[in-house]
Design a protein around this motif. Structure first.
Motif, mmCIF file in Angstrom:
data_model
loop_
_atom_site.group_PDB
_atom_site.id
_atom_site.type_symbol
_atom_site.label_atom_id
_atom_site.label_comp_id
_atom_site.label_asym_id
_atom_site.label_seq_id
_atom_site.Cartn_x
_atom_site.Cartn_y
_atom_site.Cartn_z
ATOM 1 N N ARG A 1 15.876 18.177 5.499
ATOM 2 C CA ARG A 1 14.500 18.188 5.370
ATOM 3 C C ARG A 1 14.162 17.355 3.971
ATOM 4 N NH1 ARG A 1 9.316 22.228 5.892
ATOM 5 N NH2 ARG A 1 11.138 24.274 5.223
ATOM 6 N N PRO A 2 14.005 15.755 4.204
ATOM 7 C CA PRO A 2 14.331 15.264 2.738
ATOM 8 C C PRO A 2 12.274 15.148 2.627
ATOM 9 C CG PRO A 2 14.674 13.674 3.950
ATOM 10 C CD PRO A 2 14.955 14.938 4.371
ATOM 11 N N VAL A 3 11.480 15.754 2.654
ATOM 12 C CA VAL A 3 10.257 16.240 2.199
ATOM 13 C C VAL A 3 9.741 15.180 3.069
ATOM 14 C CG1 VAL A 3 10.221 18.306 0.742
ATOM 15 C CG2 VAL A 3 9.756 16.178 0.083
ATOM 16 N N THR A 4 8.947 13.910 2.213
ATOM 17 C CA THR A 4 8.201 13.074 2.750
ATOM 18 C C THR A 4 9.052 11.815 3.138
ATOM 19 O OG1 THR A 4 7.767 12.497 0.220
ATOM 20 C CG2 THR A 4 6.044 13.523 0.929
ATOM 21 N N ALA A 5 9.798 11.763 3.302
ATOM 22 C CA ALA A 5 10.713 10.931 4.229
ATOM 23 C C ALA A 5 10.842 11.428 6.013
ATOM 24 C CB ALA A 5 12.365 10.665 3.230
ATOM 25 N N THR A 6 10.863 12.788 5.506
ATOM 26 C CA THR A 6 11.376 13.339 7.125
ATOM 27 C C THR A 6 11.024 13.263 7.946
ATOM 28 O OG1 THR A 6 11.442 15.168 5.975
ATOM 29 C CG2 THR A 6 12.069 15.828 8.212
ATOM 30 N N GLY A 7 9.321 12.446 8.054
ATOM 31 C CA GLY A 7 8.796 12.148 9.329
ATOM 32 C C GLY A 7 9.410 10.200 9.894
ATOM 33 N N SER B 1 0.485 -0.662 0.160
ATOM 34 C CA SER B 1 0.122 -0.357 -0.026
ATOM 35 C C SER B 1 0.963 1.024 0.113
ATOM 36 C CB SER B 1 -0.911 -0.364 1.254
ATOM 37 O OG SER B 1 -2.063 1.290 0.936
ATOM 38 N N HIS B 2 0.494 2.665 -0.172
ATOM 39 C CA HIS B 2 0.693 3.781 -0.857
ATOM 40 C C HIS B 2 -0.057 4.383 0.019
ATOM 41 C CE1 HIS B 2 1.970 7.011 -3.312
ATOM 42 N NE2 HIS B 2 3.306 6.806 -2.434
ATOM 43 N N VAL B 3 0.733 5.716 1.028
ATOM 44 C CA VAL B 3 0.436 6.663 1.124
ATOM 45 C C VAL B 3 0.959 7.852 0.931
ATOM 46 C CG1 VAL B 3 -0.531 5.783 3.459
ATOM 47 C CG2 VAL B 3 1.837 7.692 3.240
ATOM 48 N N GLU B 4 -0.411 9.044 0.208
ATOM 49 C CA GLU B 4 0.334 10.088 -0.765
ATOM 50 C C GLU B 4 0.472 10.936 0.440
ATOM 51 O OE1 GLU B 4 1.280 10.188 -4.055
ATOM 52 O OE2 GLU B 4 0.844 11.774 -4.618
ATOM 53 N N MET B 5 0.977 10.557 1.233
ATOM 54 C CA MET B 5 1.961 11.777 2.315
ATOM 55 C C MET B 5 2.999 11.588 3.167
ATOM 56 S SD MET B 5 -1.615 10.466 5.107
ATOM 57 C CE MET B 5 -1.517 11.525 5.865
ATOM 58 N N ASP B 6 3.527 11.925 4.064
ATOM 59 C CA ASP B 6 4.619 12.043 4.797
ATOM 60 C C ASP B 6 4.805 10.207 4.671
ATOM 61 O OD1 ASP B 6 7.571 13.610 6.553
ATOM 62 O OD2 ASP B 6 7.034 10.957 7.195
ATOM 63 N N ALA B 7 6.566 9.310 5.289
ATOM 64 C CA ALA B 7 6.198 8.194 5.177
ATOM 65 C C ALA B 7 5.971 7.380 6.495
ATOM 66 C CB ALA B 7 7.347 7.822 4.943
ATOM 67 N N ALA B 8 5.705 8.523 7.222
ATOM 68 C CA ALA B 8 5.531 8.277 8.568
ATOM 69 C C ALA B 8 4.000 7.538 8.537
ATOM 70 C CB ALA B 8 5.790 9.387 9.615
ATOM 71 N N TRP B 9 3.454 8.235 8.082
ATOM 72 C CA TRP B 9 1.878 7.434 7.991
ATOM 73 C C TRP B 9 1.948 5.933 6.908
ATOM 74 C CZ3 TRP B 9 2.477 12.744 8.475
ATOM 75 C CH2 TRP B 9 2.018 13.433 9.582
ATOM 76 N N ALA B 10 2.777 5.933 6.004
ATOM 77 C CA ALA B 10 3.295 4.624 5.718
ATOM 78 C C ALA B 10 3.156 3.505 6.719
ATOM 79 C CB ALA B 10 3.940 4.478 5.028
ATOM 80 N N PHE B 11 4.512 3.925 7.528
ATOM 81 C CA PHE B 11 4.597 2.997 8.466
ATOM 82 C C PHE B 11 3.232 2.580 10.222
ATOM 83 C CE2 PHE B 11 6.152 3.542 13.346
ATOM 84 C CZ PHE B 11 7.370 2.338 13.217
#
Lengths: 355, 166, 388
Positions: free
Chosen positions: A309-315, A79-89
């Motif tokens: 701050r690598p945007v969507t990887a930052t979280g 699955s994939h979230v179009e968000m920071d990957a912390a939400w994928a976590f």
């Protein structure tokens, strides 16, 4: 809850502009490192989750390119979230609770350098009818929030400079940091403003990087890591979109996410040794520390987003930095925080613990 | 009683202008530079022997770095195709035209490209095709350096003009 | 882990070009309807999952931020999922996972697209140097696959026309459907303009604005309403790499694997016998036989015969897309969730004029990308394990 732990974390250095590698080339070595830390092959992974955003890439379906890099043959559960990957976590952690598999791989790719001018891009994150047409500068809403905090006496420009000073000094030992160094507070306070009261160094430097976390359940986690970083609690909350409606001097969403995560974990933010906060701006540290109720923890020992701050990887990197310190015995309990949206609209809190 | 609402606003222009840098990456750069030199460059996975065209840097099955690049003549077979039959804004070619998936000989990937020099209704699955390159002066590091594909020309009975049938 | 999961509320907006409402208002229509159906207040919801196709389509980045208020999500966890056109199915499954994991009691799953705002064609055709500028469009991808299906199965060309007519006739029984063509005929489909040979205009889906929302709960936290729930018997998702030689796009492995898992979860050994109605992601008419075979509802090469024998028409033994399906409305971000929701409406007996008699178990299906993302669920009128 089922016992689920971070057993591996890997990240690529946050580069201000990576012109050498495409998405796959940025991501794949990090995935390989994340897997090889645990000695497993990709075919042991039961579930994949990722986070990225097309608006940073400048084209639709960019996520498919990252997926092709990871490879999905034979077919995978994913699955994939179009968000920071912390939400994928968060999604992977949820999936692990189902008991349908024991290993998940979470990856985040963030490339903030591809947009020639983020001021062209970031206003599209706002209400398309009332706010986007105003085309605010990308740091303008943060500037408003910082000014509100200053006005309320909840932070000072000196305190902001001290946060920057500490983070950039801590970042000197972080090989993934985009920016690091030893600065005096006076030096920092002499810098010009970019969006009053924010100076250049008050804004986390945007960059390009990938991050990978491997999650494992129960005994599998114990087999894959000497000291797994157990995810004891995780929650996230969103606030109203309209900055004009919110009390900008508090973060009620961070506050409630921390409360809920603590209920799950059995310990709270005040009990942790370290906290990695997704502070895109220096003023947010004081605001978040108060809302989360972080007491004596070392905040952003990696240097935090003020160092890269690598945007969507930052979280996701925040979760990884906390987990890594538990994995290698430098910390026992930690809090990771991720955010998205104007003026901290959406906040995620994850509490981790070693055994 | 609430007052009657005004007519809704139904149009509100809010144009975006966004510029982005495209980073080709090392693997793709090899391929793109090849195109600028009239070469189709492929690479093979040392682990599973799958051959990629265009080659990325890593095998998407094995996650291994691909082997040394080598050149292909680009000939292949049409694996399937469609005929684009209607006009739409920004279209480059006048319909009808054929867009095909081509299994380039010696590769394990499919290339999508135009099929020209043959009437659309004579294109068939399995047809042998070859690339037609732009003149040297127009070569660029892009797949547009191949203008289109056409049925292989060896021992072909030519029909009127440059049209070719098999 | 909660054992039994239920869909207790379903809402949708009218699908059309909806210039008179904002994105927020469009989404709110579906959300309000779903909450009213579930007879719940926003305070009863503890998580929201948002489904949407690429943000560049309508130009709003991270729409969960702007839509937090319209979705009633303020103070809640919100996740925005994106996995191509299958995203609505993925969102429904993630919502159900949150309940199954015990992390939420009641989850609101929201999906939308507002394709009349922004420029869809522009968003899909960003030039990149490693792909030739062919101007093939969306159908340019699917037409070659259809051609290959026809070659393999030896299906006669009228099958595609017949599916197009069946779905349009179904659509007139669905007040939310975008396309309303009560007097459509096979002759009309056959003589409509050829777009991407072999796809004709009337065999293609429209571009729509639209929204859908559902409420998923556990059995324990289920509101007691006069309208029965749809019980989730099985759900699965699978993804495969999109482009490599030898990949079977007509019968993709990921779809077969996904179907196998969803039937295993649902305890179904003979899908064609046990599934009474199917809502499949059919953007071009020929995808009805293609997906019937891929999901195991028809034997390989036999899908088109089910069409030919009227078995998948309304009133047949296995009606496909009684709602009219994607051919009657395609708000891409919501299309997958609409398939899942319509399957649930059928087993709840709440599908109105397009209700299939005796629909005890239904399949909801969504797919995306180059047929590389697949999501499915089986819902039933009875609790899992009870006599179906």
């Amino acid at each position: 809850m089922r016992d689920v732990a971070v057993v591996s974390f890997a990240q690529s250095p946050c580069l201000r502009a990576n012109r050498q590698d495409d998405m796959a080339e940025t991501l794949l070595p990090v995935i390989q490192e994340g897997l090889s830390n645990t000695g497993i092959d990709r075919d042991r992974v039961d579930f994949f989750a990722s986070g990225s955003h097309d608006f940073f890439e400048g084209r639709t379906f960019s996520y498919i390119e990252s997926l092709d890099a990871v490879g999905a043959w034979p077919p995978v559960s994913e699955s994939h979230v179009e968000m920071d990957a912390a939400w994928a976590f968060a999604e992977a952690w949820t999936w692990m609770q189902l008991g349908e598999g024991d290993i998940s791989l979470v990856y985040g790719i963030g490339r903030g350098s591809l947009a020639a001018d983020l001021d062209q891009v970031m206003p599209s994150q706002l209400d398309p009818y009332f706010l986007t047409p105003l085309r605010p500068h990308r740091d303008a809403l943060a500037g408003l929030q910082a000014a509100a905090l200053l006005d309320a006496g909840l932070v000072t420009e000196r305190a902001m400079a001290e946060t920057v000073q500490r983070c950039l000094a801590d970042a000197t030992t972080n090989t993934a940091a985009a920016k690091a160094g030893h600065y005096s507070v006076e030096e920092l306070m002499a810098a010009p403003y970019v969006a009053t009261p924010l100076r250049t160094h008050d804004v986390g430097p945007i960059g390009d990087a990938a991050a990978v976390i491997v999650l494992a359940a129960g005994d599998t986690a114990r087999q894959l890591a000497d000291r797994p970083a157990w995810v004891r609690g995780l929650d996230h909350r969103i606030e109203t979109h309209y900055p004009g409606v919110r009390n900008l001097t508090d973060s009620v969403s961070a506050r409630s996410a921390a409360r809920r995560a603590a209920e799950l974990a059995g310990f709270a933010a005040m009990d942790v040794d370290i906290a990695e906060l997704h502070t895109e701006y220096s003023y947010q540290e004081a605001l978040l520390a108060t809302a989360l109720n972080v007491k004596d923890a070392h905040i952003n020992p990696s240097g935090g987003p003020l160092a890269g701050r690598p945007v969507t990887a930052t979280g996701l990197v925040r979760i990884g930095e906390v987990a890594q310190r538990i994995l290698d015995g430098r910390a026992d309990r930690g809090l990771a925080h991720a955010t998205n949206g104007p003026a901290l609209q959406h906040n995620l809190v994850c509490l981790l613990e070693g055994e | 009683m609430t007052a009657r609402l005004p007519e809704p606003v139904s149009l509100m222009p809010s144009p975006f202008h966004m510029e982005y840098t495209y980073v080709a990456g090392e693997g793709r750069s090899l391929f793109l530079r090849g195109l600028a030199a009239r070469k189709l460059v492929a690479r093979q996975c040392p682990s599973c022997a799958k051959t990629y065209l265009p080659p990325p840097e890593f095998c998407s099955s094995c996650l291994r770095r691909l082997g040394a690049p080598y050149e292909l003549d680009g000939r292949g077979q049409i694996s399937t195709f469609c005929i684009v039959s209607f006009p739409f804004p920004g279209q480059t070619y006048e319909p009808p035209y054929v867009v095909a998936h081509i299994n380039v000989r010696g590769t394990g990937t499919r290339l999508m490209h135009l099929i020209r020099e043959v009437p659309a209704n004579e294109v068939q699955i399995g047809m042998e095709v070859e690339p037609v390159w732009v003149p040297d002066s127009e070569l660029v590091p892009s797949l547009t350096s191949i203008r289109y594909y056409r049925p292989v020309t060896a021992a072909r009975p030519a029909t009127e003009g440059s049209e070719v049938t098999r | 882990m909660t054992s039994n999961l239920a869909v207790v509320g379903i809402g949708q907006s009218k699908q059309a070009k909806r210039r008179e409402v904002t994105i927020g208002a469009l989404v709110r229509e579906a959300v309000t309807a779903a909450m009213a159906d579930a007879e719940l207040e926003f305070a009863d919801i503890d998580a929201v999952v948002l489904s949407k196709t690429p943000d560049l389509f309508d130009g709003v980045m991270n729409p969960e931020l702007y839509l937090a208020d319209a979705m009633g999500a303020v103070g809640l966890p919100v996740t925005r999922v994106f996995t191509g056109g299958s995203v609505g199915g993925h969102a429904a499954i993630y919502g159900a996972h949150l309940v199954a994991a015990g992390l939420a009691k009641r989850v609101l799953v929201v999906a939308y697209s507002k394709e009349s705002e922004g420029n869809f064609t522009w968003a899909l055709s960003r030039p990149l140097p490693f792909s030739a500028q062919l101007g093939a469009g969306a159908g340019g991808h699917f037409a070659p696959v259809i051609r290959e299906y026809i070659r393999r199965s030896d299906a006669p060309e009228h099958i595609g026309w017949k599916v197009a007519v069946n779905h349009r006739l179904n659509g007139i029984r669905n007040p939310y459907a975008h396309v309303q063509r009560p007097d459509i005929t096979v002759e009309e489909v056959r003589s409509s303009p050829m777009l991407w040979d072999p796809i004709r205009y009337l065999e293609s889906c429209p571009s729509s604005d639209g929204a859908c929302a559902i409420v998923v709960t556990s059995d324990e936290d289920r509101p007691q309403t006069a309208r029965p729930p749809a019980w989730i018997h099985g759900m699965a998702w699978r993804t495969e790499t999109g482009h490599f030689a030898g990949r079977d796009e007509v019968n993709p492995q990921a779809g077969r694997d996904c179907a196998a898992e969803v039937y295993r979860h649902a305890g179904i050994t003979e899908p064609a016998r046990d599934i009474r109605v199917a809502e499949l992601y059919i953007p071009y008419s020929w995808y009805e036989p293609i997906w019937l075979e891929n999901t195991g509802l028809a034997a390989i090469g036999e899908g088109w015969r089910m069409v030919d024998d009227d078995r998948t028409a309304f009133g047949g033994e296995l009606p496909v897309n009684p709602s009219g399906g994607v051919l009657c409305g395609n708000p891409t971000g919501a299309t997958g969730l609409l398939r899942f929701a319509e399957a649930a409406l059928q087993v709840r007996g709440q599908a109105g004029e397009h209700q299939v008699d005796g629909a005890r178990r239904a399949l909801g299906h969504a797919m995306g990308g180059a047929s590389q993302f697949h999501a499915m669920w089986v819902v039933g009128a009875a609790k899992p394990g009870e006599t179906q």
